[in-house]
Write a protein that holds these residues in place. Structure first.
Motif, PDB file in Angstrom:
ATOM      1  N   ILE A   4       0.842  -1.180   0.000  1.00 63.76           N
ATOM      2  CA  ILE A   4       0.000   0.000   0.000  1.00 63.76           C
ATOM      3  C   ILE A   4       0.884   1.239   0.000  1.00 63.76           C
ATOM      4  O   ILE A   4       1.826   1.335   0.798  1.00 63.76           O
ATOM      5  N   ALA A   5       0.587   2.189  -0.872  1.00 60.15           N
ATOM      6  CA  ALA A   5       1.267   3.484  -0.845  1.00 60.15           C
ATOM      7  C   ALA A   5       0.444   4.423   0.026  1.00 60.15           C
ATOM      8  O   ALA A   5      -0.700   4.743  -0.301  1.00 60.15           O
ATOM      9  N   LEU A   6       1.023   4.844   1.156  1.00 58.60           N
ATOM     10  CA  LEU A   6       0.368   5.777   2.070  1.00 58.60           C
ATOM     11  C   LEU A   6       0.949   7.161   1.838  1.00 58.60           C
ATOM     12  O   LEU A   6       2.139   7.387   2.055  1.00 58.60           O
ATOM     13  N   ILE A   7       0.117   8.090   1.374  1.00 61.89           N
ATOM     14  CA  ILE A   7       0.585   9.418   0.960  1.00 61.89           C
ATOM     15  C   ILE A   7       0.056  10.465   1.937  1.00 61.89           C
ATOM     16  O   ILE A   7      -1.151  10.565   2.164  1.00 61.89           O
ATOM     17  N   TYR A   8       0.978  11.234   2.487  1.00 64.15           N
ATOM     18  CA  TYR A   8       0.631  12.241   3.490  1.00 64.15           C
ATOM     19  C   TYR A   8       0.575  13.619   2.851  1.00 64.15           C
ATOM     20  O   TYR A   8       1.516  14.068   2.219  1.00 64.15           O
ATOM     21  N   MET A   9      -0.581  14.315   3.052  1.00 64.16           N
ATOM     22  CA  MET A   9      -0.775  15.641   2.467  1.00 64.16           C
ATOM     23  C   MET A   9      -0.958  16.735   3.506  1.00 64.16           C
ATOM     24  O   MET A   9      -1.281  17.871   3.171  1.00 64.16           O
ATOM     25  N   GLY A  10      -0.789  16.401   4.782  1.00 65.59           N
ATOM     26  CA  GLY A  10      -0.924  17.415   5.815  1.00 65.59           C
ATOM     27  C   GLY A  10      -2.294  17.408   6.450  1.00 65.59           C
ATOM     28  O   GLY A  10      -2.986  16.393   6.501  1.00 65.59           O
ATOM     29  N   PHE A  79      -3.819   2.718  -2.772  1.00 68.26           N
ATOM     30  CA  PHE A  79      -3.359   3.984  -2.209  1.00 68.26           C
ATOM     31  C   PHE A  79      -4.285   4.438  -1.086  1.00 68.26           C
ATOM     32  O   PHE A  79      -5.513   4.341  -1.201  1.00 68.26           O
ATOM     33  N   VAL A  80      -3.674   4.950  -0.015  1.00 69.28           N
ATOM     34  CA  VAL A  80      -4.414   5.640   1.035  1.00 69.28           C
ATOM     35  C   VAL A  80      -3.792   7.021   1.180  1.00 69.28           C
ATOM     36  O   VAL A  80      -2.570   7.155   1.288  1.00 69.28           O
ATOM     37  N   VAL A  81      -4.626   8.054   1.141  1.00 73.86           N
ATOM     38  CA  VAL A  81      -4.161   9.435   1.199  1.00 73.86           C
ATOM     39  C   VAL A  81      -4.681  10.082   2.477  1.00 73.86           C
ATOM     40  O   VAL A  81      -5.872  10.006   2.775  1.00 73.86           O
ATOM     41  N   PHE A 134      -9.095   2.269   9.515  1.00 76.50           N
ATOM     42  CA  PHE A 134     -10.299   1.881   8.781  1.00 76.50           C
ATOM     43  C   PHE A 134     -10.037   1.916   7.275  1.00 76.50           C
ATOM     44  O   PHE A 134     -10.426   0.992   6.534  1.00 76.50           O
ATOM     45  N   ALA A 135      -9.370   2.979   6.806  1.00 80.39           N
ATOM     46  CA  ALA A 135      -9.049   3.081   5.378  1.00 80.39           C
ATOM     47  C   ALA A 135      -8.110   1.958   4.950  1.00 80.39           C
ATOM     48  O   ALA A 135      -8.307   1.331   3.902  1.00 80.39           O
ATOM     49  N   LEU A 136      -7.088   1.699   5.752  1.00 77.40           N
ATOM     50  CA  LEU A 136      -6.120   0.656   5.412  1.00 77.40           C
ATOM     51  C   LEU A 136      -6.766  -0.733   5.391  1.00 77.40           C
ATOM     52  O   LEU A 136      -6.447  -1.568   4.539  1.00 77.40           O
ATOM     53  N   GLU A 137      -7.684  -0.968   6.326  1.00 76.82           N
ATOM     54  CA  GLU A 137      -8.346  -2.269   6.389  1.00 76.82           C
ATOM     55  C   GLU A 137      -9.282  -2.508   5.210  1.00 76.82           C
ATOM     56  O   GLU A 137      -9.559  -3.652   4.846  1.00 76.82           O
ATOM     57  N   HIS A 138      -9.766  -1.433   4.592  1.00 77.90           N
ATOM     58  CA  HIS A 138     -10.740  -1.579   3.501  1.00 77.90           C
ATOM     59  C   HIS A 138     -10.130  -1.445   2.115  1.00 77.90           C
ATOM     60  O   HIS A 138     -10.826  -1.700   1.121  1.00 77.90           O
TER      61      HIS A 138
END
Length: 320
Positions: A4-10, A79-81, A134-138
């Motif tokens: 999973i690519a976890l992208i941080y936008m602030g 992807f999770v943002v 929750f986002a990562l699990e789904h």
């Protein structure tokens, strides 16, 4: 299992201190990594642009989409943002429009920061970790497309709307389990698109109960410096009373390469043109929103603006 690519936008998610301010991403990401589930393979990335979400514009979301498309070429498909809540719905709608069903993406955020004031450990009371987990699990359970996760709910990205400023249950939308029309083809983000998006100008008016003469005067001021799109949020199902002078201004706006768009200020239910008060729409030859919310309309206007130069073409391709 795929990575999973976890992208941080602030956003509030990564804030610390009193008053709250963003922790620099190079400091925050290592701390974030401590609170990720061990059973998933996750790689963390900083987004191309990180700032307060109220300052984001189309260019920033297009850069994010471009970054995701680059990661897709490196075999990432999930992807999770993490994004601030102020414009979270706009970000999800734009990503849904640009990326379509080319990947699996869930965007989320939080009403409270993940970390304590000094940034050393996780807060006792925070929705940040719950929303992220929750986002990562789904992410491996959803069909291809873009979704918004918040407070143990998952919405189609085109439909989400922030409905409360401070409560944890802050968003509404069409649940991911319900079927909606999906965009079938992704748009590859180019440098030309990024340059053009800098100039996108949308004026959104929520109509108020004023005399027609005053509305006419207001529209005449807009005509002097016309935007690309003038969104008119009418009453109820999109009702808006006009006169011949106002219809003439709408036609003049199109001559100045401005497309008037009729929408409704009501957050659910959409446009309905059955009423006689809306008969002027055909005469004025303006666009009528067929979108799933305010953010979805914004994303549609952006996509049209990136593909075509003229208001007549935006109207011609409105229902595509």
């Amino acid at each position: 299992m795929s990575k999973i690519a976890l992208i941080y936008m602030g956003g509030t998610f990564g804030c610390v201190g009193e008053p709250l301010s963003p922790m620099p991403e190079h400091e925050f990401l290592p701390r974030l990594h401590r609170y990720l589930p061990d059973h998933l393979s996750i790689e963390c990335f900083a987004a191309p642009v990180i700032k307060d979400s109220s300052a984001y514009t189309a260019v920033d979301w297009l850069k994010l989409a471009q970054f995701i498309q680059q990661l897709q070429s490196q075999s990432f498909q999930h992807f999770v943002v993490i994004h601030g809540t102020d414009t979270l719905s706009y970000a999800s709608a734009v990503l849904a429009r640009i990326l379509a069903a080319s990947c699996h993406l869930i965007i989320t955020g939080s009403q409270f920061p993940l970390l304590t004031v000094d940034g050393t450990t996780i807060r006792e009371e925070t929705d940040a970790r719950d929303n992220l987990w929750f986002a990562l699990e789904h992410i491996f359970k959803v069909d291809a497309g873009v979704y918004l996760a918040f407070h143990h709910q998952l919405f189609h990205g085109r439909t989400a709307l922030k409905a409360h400023t401070t409560e944890l249950d802050a968003f509404r939308g069409v649940a991911s389990t319900q079927a909606i029309a999906q965009h079938s083809q992704a748009m590859t983000v180019t440098e030309t698109m990024l340059e053009r998006a800098q100039n996108l100008n949308i004026l959104n008016w929520m109509m108020q109960p004023i005399a027609l003469e005053q509305l006419e005067k207001n529209l005449a001021h807009v005509l002097e410096n016309a935007p690309d799109f003038l969104v008119l949020q009418g009453f109820g199902t999109g009702n808006l009373v006009t006169n011949p002078e106002i219809i003439e201004i709408f036609q003049q706006l199109k001559q100045k390469n401005c497309l008037p768009v009729l929408n409704t200020q009501v957050t659910a239910g959409g446009i309905d043109q059955r009423y006689a008060v809306s008969a002027w729409v055909k005469e004025a030859n303006i666009a009528v929103s067929d979108c799933l919310g305010h953010a979805d309309l914004y994303a549609k206007l952006l996509a049209l603006y990136l593909q075509y130069d003229q208001a007549n073409d935006w109207l011609k391709h409105w229902h595509e």
